[in-house]
Design an enzyme around this catalytic site. Structure first.
Site, PDB file in Angstrom:
ATOM      1  N   ARG A 181     -18.111  23.719 -50.673  1.00 32.21           N
ATOM      2  CA  ARG A 181     -16.857  22.969 -50.625  1.00 32.21           C
ATOM      3  C   ARG A 181     -17.059  21.585 -51.237  1.00 32.21           C
ATOM      4  O   ARG A 181     -18.177  21.166 -51.506  1.00 32.21           O
ATOM      5  CB  ARG A 181     -16.377  22.840 -49.163  1.00 32.21           C
ATOM      6  CG  ARG A 181     -15.899  24.141 -48.575  1.00 32.21           C
ATOM      7  CD  ARG A 181     -15.649  24.022 -47.088  1.00 32.21           C
ATOM      8  NE  ARG A 181     -16.883  23.830 -46.341  1.00 32.21           N
ATOM      9  CZ  ARG A 181     -16.945  23.662 -45.026  1.00 32.21           C
ATOM     10  NH1 ARG A 181     -15.848  23.651 -44.318  1.00 32.21           N
ATOM     11  NH2 ARG A 181     -18.102  23.522 -44.419  1.00 32.21           N
TER      12      ARG A 181
ATOM     13  N   LYS B 224     -19.793  17.937 -45.412  1.00 30.04           N
ATOM     14  CA  LYS B 224     -20.859  18.038 -44.415  1.00 30.04           C
ATOM     15  C   LYS B 224     -21.433  16.667 -44.089  1.00 30.04           C
ATOM     16  O   LYS B 224     -21.281  15.704 -44.851  1.00 30.04           O
ATOM     17  CB  LYS B 224     -21.980  18.938 -44.955  1.00 30.04           C
ATOM     18  CG  LYS B 224     -21.641  20.403 -44.866  1.00 30.04           C
ATOM     19  CD  LYS B 224     -21.484  20.816 -43.429  1.00 30.04           C
ATOM     20  CE  LYS B 224     -21.465  22.305 -43.235  1.00 30.04           C
ATOM     21  NZ  LYS B 224     -21.086  22.668 -41.860  1.00 30.04           N
TER      22      LYS B 224
ATOM     23  N   TYR C  31     -17.356  15.433 -41.783  1.00 28.77           N
ATOM     24  CA  TYR C  31     -17.879  16.030 -40.551  1.00 28.77           C
ATOM     25  C   TYR C  31     -19.230  15.391 -40.257  1.00 28.77           C
ATOM     26  O   TYR C  31     -20.052  15.230 -41.177  1.00 28.77           O
ATOM     27  CB  TYR C  31     -18.090  17.541 -40.708  1.00 28.77           C
ATOM     28  CG  TYR C  31     -16.825  18.376 -40.751  1.00 28.77           C
ATOM     29  CD1 TYR C  31     -15.954  18.395 -39.675  1.00 28.77           C
ATOM     30  CD2 TYR C  31     -16.534  19.168 -41.854  1.00 28.77           C
ATOM     31  CE1 TYR C  31     -14.796  19.172 -39.704  1.00 28.77           C
ATOM     32  CE2 TYR C  31     -15.377  19.952 -41.895  1.00 28.77           C
ATOM     33  CZ  TYR C  31     -14.519  19.942 -40.814  1.00 28.77           C
ATOM     34  OH  TYR C  31     -13.383  20.711 -40.852  1.00 28.77           O
TER      35      TYR C  31
ATOM     36  N   HIS D 221     -20.874  15.727 -36.507  1.00 35.27           N
ATOM     37  CA  HIS D 221     -21.547  16.454 -35.419  1.00 35.27           C
ATOM     38  C   HIS D 221     -22.824  15.735 -34.992  1.00 35.27           C
ATOM     39  O   HIS D 221     -23.943  16.257 -35.118  1.00 35.27           O
ATOM     40  CB  HIS D 221     -21.847  17.901 -35.851  1.00 35.27           C
ATOM     41  CG  HIS D 221     -20.612  18.696 -36.154  1.00 35.27           C
ATOM     42  ND1 HIS D 221     -19.746  19.127 -35.178  1.00 35.27           N
ATOM     43  CD2 HIS D 221     -20.066  19.102 -37.327  1.00 35.27           C
ATOM     44  CE1 HIS D 221     -18.735  19.788 -35.730  1.00 35.27           C
ATOM     45  NE2 HIS D 221     -18.896  19.772 -37.039  1.00 35.27           N
TER      46      HIS D 221
ATOM     47  N   ASP E   9     -21.629  29.586 -34.061  1.00 36.31           N
ATOM     48  CA  ASP E   9     -22.007  28.172 -34.245  1.00 36.31           C
ATOM     49  C   ASP E   9     -22.137  27.450 -32.906  1.00 36.31           C
ATOM     50  O   ASP E   9     -22.659  26.343 -32.848  1.00 36.31           O
ATOM     51  CB  ASP E   9     -21.022  27.451 -35.178  1.00 36.31           C
ATOM     52  CG  ASP E   9     -19.608  27.423 -34.636  1.00 36.31           C
ATOM     53  OD1 ASP E   9     -19.271  28.260 -33.786  1.00 36.31           O
ATOM     54  OD2 ASP E   9     -18.845  26.548 -35.048  1.00 36.31           O
TER      55      ASP E   9
HETATM   56  N1  LIG Z   1     -18.635  30.783 -37.613  1.00 41.31           N
HETATM   57  C1  LIG Z   1     -17.836  29.920 -38.202  1.00 41.31           C
HETATM   58  O1  LIG Z   1     -17.893  29.723 -39.422  1.00 41.31           O
HETATM   59  C2  LIG Z   1     -16.798  29.188 -37.410  1.00 41.31           C
HETATM   60  C3  LIG Z   1     -15.750  28.514 -38.047  1.00 41.31           C
HETATM   61  C4  LIG Z   1     -14.765  27.896 -37.256  1.00 41.31           C
HETATM   62  C5  LIG Z   1     -14.871  27.948 -35.853  1.00 41.31           C
HETATM   63  N2  LIG Z   1     -15.937  28.589 -35.280  1.00 41.31           N
HETATM   64  C6  LIG Z   1     -16.107  28.716 -33.819  1.00 41.31           C
HETATM   65  O2  LIG Z   1     -15.161  29.638 -33.292  1.00 41.31           O
HETATM   66  C7  LIG Z   1     -15.024  29.408 -31.898  1.00 41.31           C
HETATM   67  C8  LIG Z   1     -13.540  29.375 -31.512  1.00 41.31           C
HETATM   68  O3  LIG Z   1     -12.936  28.213 -32.106  1.00 41.31           O
HETATM   69  P1  LIG Z   1     -11.394  27.893 -31.904  1.00 41.31           P
HETATM   70  O4  LIG Z   1     -11.067  26.801 -32.865  1.00 41.31           O
HETATM   71  O5  LIG Z   1     -10.595  29.143 -31.926  1.00 41.31           O
HETATM   72  O6  LIG Z   1     -11.376  27.299 -30.414  1.00 41.31           O
HETATM   73  P2  LIG Z   1     -10.086  27.193 -29.475  1.00 41.31           P
HETATM   74  O7  LIG Z   1     -10.421  26.143 -28.462  1.00 41.31           O
HETATM   75  O8  LIG Z   1      -8.839  27.059 -30.277  1.00 41.31           O
HETATM   76  O9  LIG Z   1     -10.021  28.612 -28.744  1.00 41.31           O
HETATM   77  C9  LIG Z   1     -10.991  29.067 -27.841  1.00 41.31           C
HETATM   78  C10 LIG Z   1     -10.304  29.990 -26.850  1.00 41.31           C
HETATM   79  O10 LIG Z   1     -11.324  30.614 -26.064  1.00 41.31           O
HETATM   80  C11 LIG Z   1     -10.735  30.844 -24.798  1.00 41.31           C
HETATM   81  N3  LIG Z   1     -11.768  31.178 -23.832  1.00 41.31           N
HETATM   82  C12 LIG Z   1     -12.677  30.396 -23.219  1.00 41.31           C
HETATM   83  N4  LIG Z   1     -13.450  31.126 -22.399  1.00 41.31           N
HETATM   84  C13 LIG Z   1     -13.037  32.418 -22.506  1.00 41.31           C
HETATM   85  C14 LIG Z   1     -13.429  33.660 -21.918  1.00 41.31           C
HETATM   86  N5  LIG Z   1     -14.425  33.726 -21.051  1.00 41.31           N
HETATM   87  N6  LIG Z   1     -12.770  34.787 -22.289  1.00 41.31           N
HETATM   88  C15 LIG Z   1     -11.774  34.739 -23.178  1.00 41.31           C
HETATM   89  N7  LIG Z   1     -11.337  33.610 -23.751  1.00 41.31           N
HETATM   90  C16 LIG Z   1     -11.959  32.461 -23.417  1.00 41.31           C
HETATM   91  C17 LIG Z   1      -9.993  29.542 -24.518  1.00 41.31           C
HETATM   92  O11 LIG Z   1      -9.035  29.684 -23.477  1.00 41.31           O
HETATM   93  C18 LIG Z   1      -9.367  29.262 -25.883  1.00 41.31           C
HETATM   94  O12 LIG Z   1      -8.046  29.788 -25.981  1.00 41.31           O
HETATM   95  C19 LIG Z   1     -15.758  28.080 -31.641  1.00 41.31           C
HETATM   96  O13 LIG Z   1     -17.037  28.366 -31.147  1.00 41.31           O
HETATM   97  C20 LIG Z   1     -15.859  27.467 -33.008  1.00 41.31           C
HETATM   98  O14 LIG Z   1     -16.930  26.549 -33.108  1.00 41.31           O
HETATM   99  C21 LIG Z   1     -16.892  29.197 -36.031  1.00 41.31           C
END
Ligand SMILES: NC(=O)c1ccc[n+]([C@@H]2O[C@H](COP(=O)([O-])OP(=O)(O)OC[C@H]3O[C@@H](n4cnc5c(N)ncnc54)[C@H](O)[C@@H]3O)[C@@H](O)[C@H]2O)c1
Length: 372
Positions: free
Chosen positions: A15, A75, A94, A96, A270
């Site tokens: 990016r 980043k 970003y 972190h 992550d």
């Molecule tokens: N791998 C990647 O490239 C990448 C990219 C973006 C985000 N992410 C990750 O994805 C994950 C989700 O991000 P998001 O923006 O959707 O967060 P978010 O806060 O919008 O959503 C998380 C949801 O998880 C729910 N939750 C919590 N505990 C739970 C459980 N035990 N059972 C079911 N649901 C539960 C919460 O109520 C919430 O609605 C994060 O860990 C984020 O860091 C990863």
């Protein structure tokens, strides 16, 4: 203001902090945009695109760091970049910092003012500069999961939408936040039979109101999760407990009850991942098998679609970048408390409590930093 945008140098990062469209807007506001030669290539933007937008193409990162008033990146600055930051310079990217003491020390020593994308807030309690990447990862999850399900990739050999007379794939999405909702929308759009699980009743009510006809929703208990996982062709992990490691919601023992060749896509990798058997993988080698179940666990999924991701991130950062450039960081942060929440470092002091707590360092309030 002179706004500098160097080429990203973190491995596998394609990016770029400023797209040609964003550069054009900054130039129209009277600013000078300095873009490093080739910085946009990974996202499909050529130097000529930037020149057309009115940006100036600069040969080296050193020249950009030496002359820009504000550095805009994607980043966190790498060690070699941190050495080039200087007192009074504004960094918008970003960061972190909480798990990264080396970066924190370097930023404090540089004397720069650093605003972190991930801690800027919005009026609805959201994180507007993190959300676009969650949208991208969420929409990508069924796409990579569908690929993983193909026979040649070790999957069950199931088509997401089935065909007339053949049932579609069953997809369980654990976590109905930004990632989960976008994943469910796309999986349902591909014709799959989708159920989303969440622990927030408020969120489930919203999902039911808005998407009740597109996909099912269920309260996330251990029992409901086990039932859905057993029956699923694909499970997408999308939970987040802010500030904590992801809970392990699918154990290794549960894999033996799943259908052979089913796909687990752990977007929450992550944050440590929400399946016991998850380990971070890369775009170069994204999937692996455990007990007959295929796992996709790429930690920086948005990198796979660098152009879309750059545009999505740029749409979210542009208004803040313009305010910072138009008003200077002090006035911009004074006018917008959500931008002020992004302030992590100023003139050798930490200004973000969670980072100070994580690293055992002193913190001053952002309001005091504004006056100093
Ligand atoms: N791998 C990647 O490239 C990448 C990219 C973006 C985000 N992410 C990750 O994805 C994950 C989700 O991000 P998001 O923006 O959707 O967060 P978010 O806060 O919008 O959503 C998380 C949801 O998880 C729910 N939750 C919590 N505990 C739970 C459980 N035990 N059972 C079911 N649901 C539960 C919460 O109520 C919430 O609605 C994060 O860990 C984020 O860091 C990863």
């Amino acid at each position: 203001m002179k706004i500098g945008c160097p080429t990203e140098i973190k491995p596998q990062e394609f990016r770029v902090g400023i797209s040609p469209d964003a550069a054009r807007e900054a130039v129209q506001h009277g600013h000078q945009v300095l873009i490093q030669k080739g910085a946009g290539l990974g996202a499909g933007f050529t130097d000529a695109d930037y020149l057309t937008s009115g940006a100036v193409v600069i040969d080296t990162a050193e020249e950009i760091f030496a002359t820009a008033d504000m550095i805009v990146k994607v980043k966190e600055p790498q060690a070699v970049e941190r050495k080039m930051l200087r007192e009074g310079q504004l960094l918008f990217t970003y960061l972190h910092l909480a798990p990264d003491p080396a970066q924190t020390t370097d930023l404090l020593e540089s004397g720069c003012t650093a605003i972190a994308y991930e801690t800027v807030t919005d009026a609805h309690g959201g994180l507007p500069l993190l959300a676009p990447m969650s949208e991208v990862a969420g929409r990508l999850a069924p796409q990579v999961g569908a690929w993983t399900l193909q026979k040649a990739n070790g999957g069950r050999g199931i088509l997401m939408g089935g065909v007339p007379g053949v049932a579609p794939a069953k997809v369980a999405v654990i976590g109905g936040g930004v990632v989960g909702t976008h994943a469910a929308k796309i999986a349902a759009g591909m014709g799959a039979d989708v159920t989303i699980l969440d622990r927030s009743l408020t969120r489930l009510k919203y999902l039911d109101d808005v998407f009740g006809r597109d996909f099912k929703n269920q309260y996330s208990t251990a029992g409901a999760t086990a039932d859905l996982v057993r029956d699923a062709d694909m499970v997408i992990g999308a939970v987040l407990i802010p500030g904590a490691e992801a809970p392990k919601l699918v154990s290794r023992a549960m894999l033996s009850e799943m259908k052979p060749g089913a796909a687990l896509v752990d977007v929450a990798i992550d944050q440590g991942g929400c399946f016991e058997t998850s380990r971070a993988t890369t775009h170069a080698d994204p999937i692996y098998e455990v007990d007959g179940i295929m796992h996709y666990c790429v930690a920086n999924m948005p990198g796979a679609v660098a152009r879309t991701s750059t545009q999505a991130l740029g749409n979210a950062t542009l208004p803040f970048m313009l305010n910072l450039a138009n008003k200077g960081w002090r006035q911009a942060c004074e006018d917008d408390p959500h931008l002020l929440n992004g302030l992590n470092v100023h003139a050798g002091k930490l200004t973000y409590y969670a980072v100070g707590k994580a690293l055992g360092l002193d913190v001053i309030s952002p309001a005091i930093a504004l006056k100093s």
